[in-house]
Motif scaffolding. Structure first.
Motif, PDB file in Angstrom:
ATOM      1  N   LEU A  66      -6.000  -2.297  -6.007  1.00  0.00           N
ATOM      2  CA  LEU A  66      -5.346  -1.258  -4.503  1.00  0.00           C
ATOM      3  C   LEU A  66      -6.964  -0.591  -3.618  1.00  0.00           C
ATOM      4  O   LEU A  66      -7.346   0.341  -5.310  1.00  0.00           O
ATOM      5  CB  LEU A  66      -4.512  -0.499  -4.456  1.00  0.00           C
ATOM      6  N   PRO A  67      -7.402   0.137  -3.275  1.00  0.00           N
ATOM      7  CA  PRO A  67      -8.201   0.829  -2.485  1.00  0.00           C
ATOM      8  C   PRO A  67      -8.120   2.269  -2.956  1.00  0.00           C
ATOM      9  O   PRO A  67      -6.410   2.504  -2.760  1.00  0.00           O
ATOM     10  CB  PRO A  67      -8.367   0.101  -1.284  1.00  0.00           C
ATOM     11  N   ASP A  68      -8.362   3.131  -2.813  1.00  0.00           N
ATOM     12  CA  ASP A  68      -8.018   4.186  -2.796  1.00  0.00           C
ATOM     13  C   ASP A  68      -7.151   4.973  -1.751  1.00  0.00           C
ATOM     14  O   ASP A  68      -6.342   5.622  -2.096  1.00  0.00           O
ATOM     15  CB  ASP A  68      -9.188   5.416  -3.058  1.00  0.00           C
ATOM     16  N   GLU A  69      -7.132   4.522  -0.969  1.00  0.00           N
ATOM     17  CA  GLU A  69      -6.289   5.038   0.380  1.00  0.00           C
ATOM     18  C   GLU A  69      -4.775   4.338   0.195  1.00  0.00           C
ATOM     19  O   GLU A  69      -4.486   5.320   0.871  1.00  0.00           O
ATOM     20  CB  GLU A  69      -6.965   3.872   1.767  1.00  0.00           C
ATOM     21  N   CYS A  99       0.645  -1.075  -0.201  1.00  0.00           N
ATOM     22  CA  CYS A  99      -0.213   0.222   0.318  1.00  0.00           C
ATOM     23  C   CYS A  99       1.089   1.162   0.263  1.00  0.00           C
ATOM     24  O   CYS A  99       1.222   1.628   0.971  1.00  0.00           O
ATOM     25  CB  CYS A  99      -0.698  -0.283   1.149  1.00  0.00           C
ATOM     26  N   PRO A 100       1.804   1.582  -1.118  1.00  0.00           N
ATOM     27  CA  PRO A 100       2.569   2.952  -0.816  1.00  0.00           C
ATOM     28  C   PRO A 100       1.826   3.882  -0.252  1.00  0.00           C
ATOM     29  O   PRO A 100       2.939   4.964  -0.356  1.00  0.00           O
ATOM     30  CB  PRO A 100       2.586   2.219  -2.609  1.00  0.00           C
ATOM     31  N   ARG A 101       0.408   4.192  -0.345  1.00  0.00           N
ATOM     32  CA  ARG A 101       0.432   5.956  -0.008  1.00  0.00           C
ATOM     33  C   ARG A 101       0.884   5.432   1.161  1.00  0.00           C
ATOM     34  O   ARG A 101       1.130   6.285   2.149  1.00  0.00           O
ATOM     35  CB  ARG A 101      -0.642   5.911  -0.059  1.00  0.00           C
ATOM     36  N   GLN A 102       0.514   4.468   2.204  1.00  0.00           N
ATOM     37  CA  GLN A 102       0.666   4.694   3.721  1.00  0.00           C
ATOM     38  C   GLN A 102       2.237   3.784   4.055  1.00  0.00           C
ATOM     39  O   GLN A 102       2.785   4.281   4.605  1.00  0.00           O
ATOM     40  CB  GLN A 102       0.397   3.384   4.071  1.00  0.00           C
ATOM     41  N   SER A 103       3.257   3.177   2.756  1.00  0.00           N
ATOM     42  CA  SER A 103       4.236   2.541   3.907  1.00  0.00           C
ATOM     43  C   SER A 103       5.261   3.306   2.487  1.00  0.00           C
ATOM     44  O   SER A 103       7.054   2.776   3.197  1.00  0.00           O
ATOM     45  CB  SER A 103       4.295   0.847   3.325  1.00  0.00           C
ATOM     46  N   GLY A 104       5.039   4.502   1.914  1.00  0.00           N
ATOM     47  CA  GLY A 104       6.460   4.642   1.176  1.00  0.00           C
ATOM     48  C   GLY A 104       7.252   3.435  -0.126  1.00  0.00           C
ATOM     49  O   GLY A 104       8.270   3.670   0.372  1.00  0.00           O
ATOM     50  N   ALA A 105       6.156   2.416  -0.220  1.00  0.00           N
ATOM     51  CA  ALA A 105       6.962   1.532  -0.852  1.00  0.00           C
ATOM     52  C   ALA A 105       7.651   0.718  -0.478  1.00  0.00           C
ATOM     53  O   ALA A 105       8.470   0.000  -1.430  1.00  0.00           O
ATOM     54  CB  ALA A 105       7.235   2.220  -2.724  1.00  0.00           C
ATOM     55  N   THR A 106       7.529   0.115   1.018  1.00  0.00           N
ATOM     56  CA  THR A 106       8.329  -0.021   1.563  1.00  0.00           C
ATOM     57  C   THR A 106       8.020  -2.391   1.338  1.00  0.00           C
ATOM     58  O   THR A 106       8.708  -2.202   0.915  1.00  0.00           O
ATOM     59  CB  THR A 106       7.816  -0.473   3.596  1.00  0.00           C
TER      60      THR A 106
END
Length: 178
Positions: free
Chosen positions: A170-173, A145-152
């Motif tokens: 992927l969901p919008d969030e 979930c790149p928006r949250q994890s920063g592409a971790t």
């Protein structure tokens, strides 16, 4: 006239050096009574789980492929997204998370962020230290979930052996704002 007197032999017939038991008194010393404490079973040794301040640990109940509940609080795994239960791969992702946890203690550290439904984001690991989110992505049950994890987890997602969640949008969030 002789009276029938007989002279008895000297008593003791043997010298004291030869038979000291004859003259030594025998003492009977009772053996001491030692009371033993009641035998109890030793306490059960459990695995020591190190929890930092702010973390929650305990037995986890799996809700979906990226959601679990510990002590009546529901957490969404930080940095990943798994298919919901009503979509293809959702049930398989839930089974994958349950298999990763097994009977181990789960430790969750709440993170910034709230998901759909108001769920608290948390970075969770099993007592052995394995990150559950990374393992789910590695096994193809969830996506980064790149928006949250920063592409971790992006590099892990590219090398996943099985791709159960590959077709999952992927969901919008999770998507970066355009």
């Amino acid at each position: 006239m002789l009276i029938g007197l007989t002279v008895a032999a000297a008593w003791p017939p043997v010298s004291m050096a030869q038979s000291p038991a004859i003259y030594a008194p025998t003492l009977s010393v009772p053996s001491p009574v030692v009371s033993r404490p009641e035998e109890t079973t030793p306490p059960k040794v459990t695995e020591k789980v190190i929890v930092n301040p702010g973390e929650v640990s305990g037995r986890a109940q799996v809700v979906s492929g990226d959601t679990l509940r510990i002590k009546q609080v529901t957490y969404r795994l930080w940095g990943i997204a798994a298919p919901p239960m009503n979509e293809f791969g959702g049930y398989t992702a839930m089974q994958g998370l349950a298999a990763l946890i097994g009977s181990q203690t789960v430790i969750c550290a709440p993170r910034k962020g709230v998901f759909r439904g108001g769920l608290q984001a948390a970075q969770c690991r099993v007592a052995g230290g394995r990150d559950l989110a990374a393992d789910l992505v590695r096994r193809g049950f969830a996506r980064d979930c790149p928006r949250q994890s920063g592409a971790t987890f992006a590099s892990i997602e590219r090398t996943a052996v099985v791709d159960v969640a590959g077709g999952y949008k992927l969901p919008d969030e999770c998507l970066a704002p355009y």
